[in-house]
Scaffold this motif. Sequence first.
Motif, mmCIF file in Angstrom:
data_model
loop_
_atom_site.group_PDB
_atom_site.id
_atom_site.type_symbol
_atom_site.label_atom_id
_atom_site.label_comp_id
_atom_site.label_asym_id
_atom_site.label_seq_id
_atom_site.Cartn_x
_atom_site.Cartn_y
_atom_site.Cartn_z
ATOM 1 N N ALA A 203 0.831 -1.204 0.000
ATOM 2 C CA ALA A 203 0.000 0.000 0.000
ATOM 3 C C ALA A 203 0.866 1.255 0.000
ATOM 4 N N LEU A 204 1.978 1.224 0.745
ATOM 5 C CA LEU A 204 2.895 2.358 0.756
ATOM 6 C C LEU A 204 3.548 2.537 -0.610
ATOM 7 N N GLY A 205 3.968 1.433 -1.224
ATOM 8 C CA GLY A 205 4.554 1.515 -2.564
ATOM 9 C C GLY A 205 3.589 2.098 -3.575
ATOM 10 N N LYS A 206 2.327 1.713 -3.456
ATOM 11 C CA LYS A 206 1.304 2.257 -4.355
ATOM 12 C C LYS A 206 1.149 3.756 -4.151
ATOM 13 N N ALA A 207 1.181 4.189 -2.884
ATOM 14 C CA ALA A 207 1.066 5.620 -2.595
ATOM 15 C C ALA A 207 2.246 6.398 -3.167
ATOM 16 N N LEU A 208 3.422 5.773 -3.195
ATOM 17 C CA LEU A 208 4.616 6.406 -3.744
ATOM 18 C C LEU A 208 4.716 6.252 -5.256
ATOM 19 N N SER A 209 3.861 5.388 -5.824
ATOM 20 C CA SER A 209 3.915 5.057 -7.259
ATOM 21 C C SER A 209 5.239 4.400 -7.624
ATOM 22 N N VAL A 210 5.711 3.495 -6.744
ATOM 23 C CA VAL A 210 6.949 2.758 -7.001
ATOM 24 C C VAL A 210 6.712 1.276 -6.712
ATOM 25 N N LYS A 211 7.617 0.439 -7.189
ATOM 26 C CA LYS A 211 7.586 -0.982 -6.877
ATOM 27 C C LYS A 211 8.159 -1.208 -5.480
ATOM 28 N N VAL A 212 7.760 -2.301 -4.853
ATOM 29 C CA VAL A 212 8.261 -2.664 -3.529
ATOM 30 C C VAL A 212 9.207 -3.847 -3.662
ATOM 31 N N GLU A 213 10.420 -3.680 -3.148
ATOM 32 C CA GLU A 213 11.398 -4.767 -3.098
ATOM 33 C C GLU A 213 11.552 -5.194 -1.638
ATOM 34 N N LEU A 214 11.149 -6.431 -1.323
ATOM 35 C CA LEU A 214 11.243 -6.934 0.043
ATOM 36 C C LEU A 214 12.621 -7.575 0.245
ATOM 37 N N VAL A 215 13.339 -7.064 1.236
ATOM 38 C CA VAL A 215 14.711 -7.492 1.506
ATOM 39 C C VAL A 215 14.734 -8.296 2.801
ATOM 40 N N GLU A 216 15.148 -9.550 2.716
ATOM 41 C CA GLU A 216 15.182 -10.389 3.912
ATOM 42 C C GLU A 216 16.294 -9.940 4.854
ATOM 43 N N THR A 217 15.949 -9.807 6.127
ATOM 44 C CA THR A 217 16.933 -9.534 7.165
ATOM 45 C C THR A 217 16.623 -10.469 8.331
ATOM 46 N N ALA A 218 17.247 -10.257 9.476
ATOM 47 C CA ALA A 218 16.999 -11.083 10.666
ATOM 48 C C ALA A 218 17.176 -10.201 11.893
ATOM 49 N N TRP A 219 16.504 -10.560 12.975
ATOM 50 C CA TRP A 219 16.568 -9.712 14.169
ATOM 51 C C TRP A 219 17.997 -9.487 14.664
ATOM 52 N N PRO A 220 18.864 -10.515 14.705
ATOM 53 C CA PRO A 220 20.221 -10.272 15.223
ATOM 54 C C PRO A 220 21.057 -9.330 14.349
ATOM 55 N N ARG A 221 20.746 -9.239 13.053
ATOM 56 C CA ARG A 221 21.562 -8.412 12.163
ATOM 57 C C ARG A 221 20.787 -7.227 11.577
ATOM 58 N N MET A 222 19.578 -6.986 12.073
ATOM 59 C CA MET A 222 18.768 -5.913 11.493
ATOM 60 C C MET A 222 19.468 -4.563 11.593
ATOM 61 N N MET A 223 20.058 -4.277 12.746
ATOM 62 C CA MET A 223 20.760 -3.008 12.928
ATOM 63 C C MET A 223 21.916 -2.889 11.936
ATOM 64 N N GLN A 224 22.661 -3.954 11.785
ATOM 65 C CA GLN A 224 23.791 -3.957 10.856
ATOM 66 C C GLN A 224 23.326 -3.736 9.420
ATOM 67 N N ASP A 225 22.253 -4.410 9.032
ATOM 68 C CA ASP A 225 21.716 -4.248 7.682
ATOM 69 C C ASP A 225 21.178 -2.833 7.472
ATOM 70 N N PHE A 226 20.562 -2.272 8.510
ATOM 71 C CA PHE A 226 20.039 -0.909 8.433
ATOM 72 C C PHE A 226 21.173 0.084 8.206
ATOM 73 N N GLU A 227 22.245 -0.064 8.994
ATOM 74 C CA GLU A 227 23.384 0.842 8.869
ATOM 75 C C GLU A 227 24.098 0.677 7.533
ATOM 76 N N ALA A 228 24.034 -0.522 6.965
ATOM 77 C CA ALA A 228 24.649 -0.778 5.658
ATOM 78 C C ALA A 228 23.766 -0.298 4.504
ATOM 79 N N ASP A 229 22.609 0.275 4.832
ATOM 80 C CA ASP A 229 21.682 0.826 3.833
ATOM 81 C C ASP A 229 21.200 -0.246 2.868
#
Length: 258
Positions: A67-93
Amino acid sequence: MFRALAGFALAFLISAAHGQPAPSSRLDDIIKRGTLRVGMTGDYLPFTYLDKTNSQFRGFDVDMAEALGKALSVKVELVETAWPRMMQDFEADRFDIAMGGVSITLDRQKKGLFSTPIMREGKTPIARCADKDKYETIAEIDRPGTRIIVNPGGTNERFARANVKNAEIKLYNDNVTIFDQIASGNADLMMTDASETRYQQKLHAGVLCAVHPDRPFDFSEKAYWLQRDVALKAFVDQWLHIAMEDGTFKRIYAAWFD
């Protein structure tokens, strides 16, 4: 938040004064790219679940992301992460926004921005229905011989370690099948978000019971965790406001929680 807004405004004014274009925001970049990258663990129903057989995500926040992607008029790419590394993945953009039952924490706030909260709840136990009256308080839970199971790396483990000194804490890496461990007798209970205990109680009807989900042990809120960009946060907050007023949020919520 005020400082961030003031800084953004100051940068805009300085650029305008020198005849330079305003600095590009992440919101601009997402629209130009045509893709919104959404980080999800895929192991936390009813918020997000990744089916390994077909690599497809489903869940409440999967629908919200679309729904957010539709509001932005863009495609949504779902990127798998995990709770132990979520912060690391977030900081790595690796993604622009984290969705999927993400709780607001000050550690996460240091790294990015949170949207308007979408849910208010807290940690509460889930146990076999025959034993649920034994675990109504932390004192009743924190006794030698009690086996508390927890998924590593997130707020569930943090809450357990902060409050449990005498009972056994068992780490279990698969957050999808962790509740089967309680049902089969390999653990006595888990303390997790009230929304998850209600959902798992429904999936394990008559076997597992949520313990006072309306009266959790602590306070927490869920929201969407954004890379630090004022324009992106403003858009997401406005989108959420409209979704909650026009029935979109209620419709998606009912499909997964009611």
